[in-house]
Scaffold this active site. Sequence first.
Site, short mmCIF file in Angstrom:
data_model
loop_
_atom_site.label_atom_id
_atom_site.label_comp_id
_atom_site.label_asym_id
_atom_site.label_seq_id
_atom_site.Cartn_x
_atom_site.Cartn_y
_atom_site.Cartn_z
N ASP A 178 -23.11 -15.62 -41.18
CA ASP A 178 -23.63 -15.77 -39.83
C ASP A 178 -24.93 -14.97 -39.75
OD1 ASP A 178 -22.10 -16.82 -37.08
OD2 ASP A 178 -23.75 -15.45 -36.69
N ARG A 219 -28.59 -12.09 -20.26
CA ARG A 219 -28.07 -11.49 -21.49
C ARG A 219 -28.88 -10.29 -21.96
NH1 ARG A 219 -25.49 -16.23 -25.23
NH2 ARG A 219 -24.10 -17.05 -23.65
C1 LIG Z 1 -20.47 -21.38 -31.58
S1 LIG Z 1 -20.44 -20.40 -33.06
C2 LIG Z 1 -19.57 -21.50 -34.16
C3 LIG Z 1 -18.46 -20.82 -34.92
C4 LIG Z 1 -17.63 -21.71 -35.83
N1 LIG Z 1 -18.46 -22.40 -36.81
C5 LIG Z 1 -16.81 -22.70 -35.03
O1 LIG Z 1 -17.18 -23.89 -34.97
O2 LIG Z 1 -15.82 -22.32 -34.43
C6 LIG Z 1 -22.14 -20.56 -33.60
C7 LIG Z 1 -22.55 -19.47 -34.59
O3 LIG Z 1 -23.79 -19.83 -35.20
C8 LIG Z 1 -24.52 -18.64 -35.44
N2 LIG Z 1 -25.94 -18.95 -35.65
C9 LIG Z 1 -26.86 -19.34 -34.74
N3 LIG Z 1 -28.07 -19.46 -35.32
C10 LIG Z 1 -27.91 -19.14 -36.63
C11 LIG Z 1 -28.80 -19.07 -37.74
N4 LIG Z 1 -30.11 -19.35 -37.63
N5 LIG Z 1 -28.29 -18.71 -38.94
C12 LIG Z 1 -26.97 -18.42 -39.07
N6 LIG Z 1 -26.09 -18.45 -38.06
C13 LIG Z 1 -26.55 -18.81 -36.85
C14 LIG Z 1 -24.24 -17.80 -34.20
O4 LIG Z 1 -24.48 -16.42 -34.43
C15 LIG Z 1 -22.77 -18.13 -33.92
O5 LIG Z 1 -21.89 -17.16 -34.44
#
Ligand SMILES: C[S@@+](CC[C@H](N)C(=O)[O-])C[C@H]1O[C@@H](n2cnc3c(N)ncnc32)[C@H](O)[C@@H]1O
Length: 281
Positions: free
Chosen positions: A149, A44
């Site tokens: 996010d 990545r």
């Molecule tokens: C797999 S997506 C989930 C999206 C949605 N909640 C769903 O279930 O369809 C995970 C998200 O968590 C965010 N994320 C990861 N670590 C984070 C943090 N420390 N604070 C806020 N967001 C975070 C990532 O950027 C990503 O967009």
Amino acid sequence: MAIEDETWMNYAITDKEFQCFSNLIYQQSGIALSGGKKALLVSRLSRRLSELGLKTFHAYYERVVGEHSDGEFTHMLDLISTNKTDFFREPRHFEFLRNQILPELQHIKKIRIWSAGCSSGEEPYTIAITMHDALISPSQWDCKILASDISTRVLAKAASGIYDLERVRDLPGEVIRRHFIREKGERLDTIRVKPHISDMVVFRRINLMDERYPIKSRLDVIFCRNVMIYFDRTVQERLLSKFHRYLKPGGYLFIGHSETLQLGQQHQFYYVEPTIYRKEP
Ligand SMILES: C[S@@+](CC[C@H](N)C(=O)[O-])C[C@H]1O[C@@H](n2cnc3c(N)ncnc32)[C@H](O)[C@@H]1O
């Protein structure tokens, strides 16, 4: 999100360099990268090193933590985080919101919801669509959805409210007609969320690792789905206790279907049904 670009040459990373990156990422975002994720990190980030004209991961690390990093840490997180999401993903939660939570709040007609880790916005827009369709007079309700996010890239996409047609392919035609509009002009393969839905959602960048969140009034529901899966137990427990603080008494927490609040895990919620938890009323 596409992970690998096969035409790209990967850079070599030493164990020490990997350790430095995984410590930094863990401290700043809570995302735990075990040794097995080395190849993922390399695939990545290699393109980024090349774009910046850097020759080693050591040089990139210096850039990320350096005084003049110009938001490079955020850029790096954008590249390594997994943003998979969908409209009406895990539909049971939206059913529960419609049939259980909205009737409970009918007498005050006010609801505050947080979609924490909202990725490109499909989740908060699904919440808004669900509420709009469930309420007899949506305009009489005071509904606000905060969507956040850590990734600025997905937040920009979310705030635009524009999606490829492909993304809404499985939604009923009637839902698409009511809540989306085809983009005019050149972008015929895209669709936009209509203002009566997008106006219900506010997007903010919030790092869930922060001790305090910029949230003034307590919440009725928190969606934090498919996010905690990237955190280890310590970070999960800390986060659960913060969520508990930010919820109203009787407020609900939804987590992803592949996640569970495990036996022995420290938290103050009580179980309602799989992936749905509640703060004592
Ligand atoms: C797999 S997506 C989930 C999206 C949605 N909640 C769903 O279930 O369809 C995970 C998200 O968590 C965010 N994320 C990861 N670590 C984070 C943090 N420390 N604070 C806020 N967001 C975070 C990532 O950027 C990503 O967009």
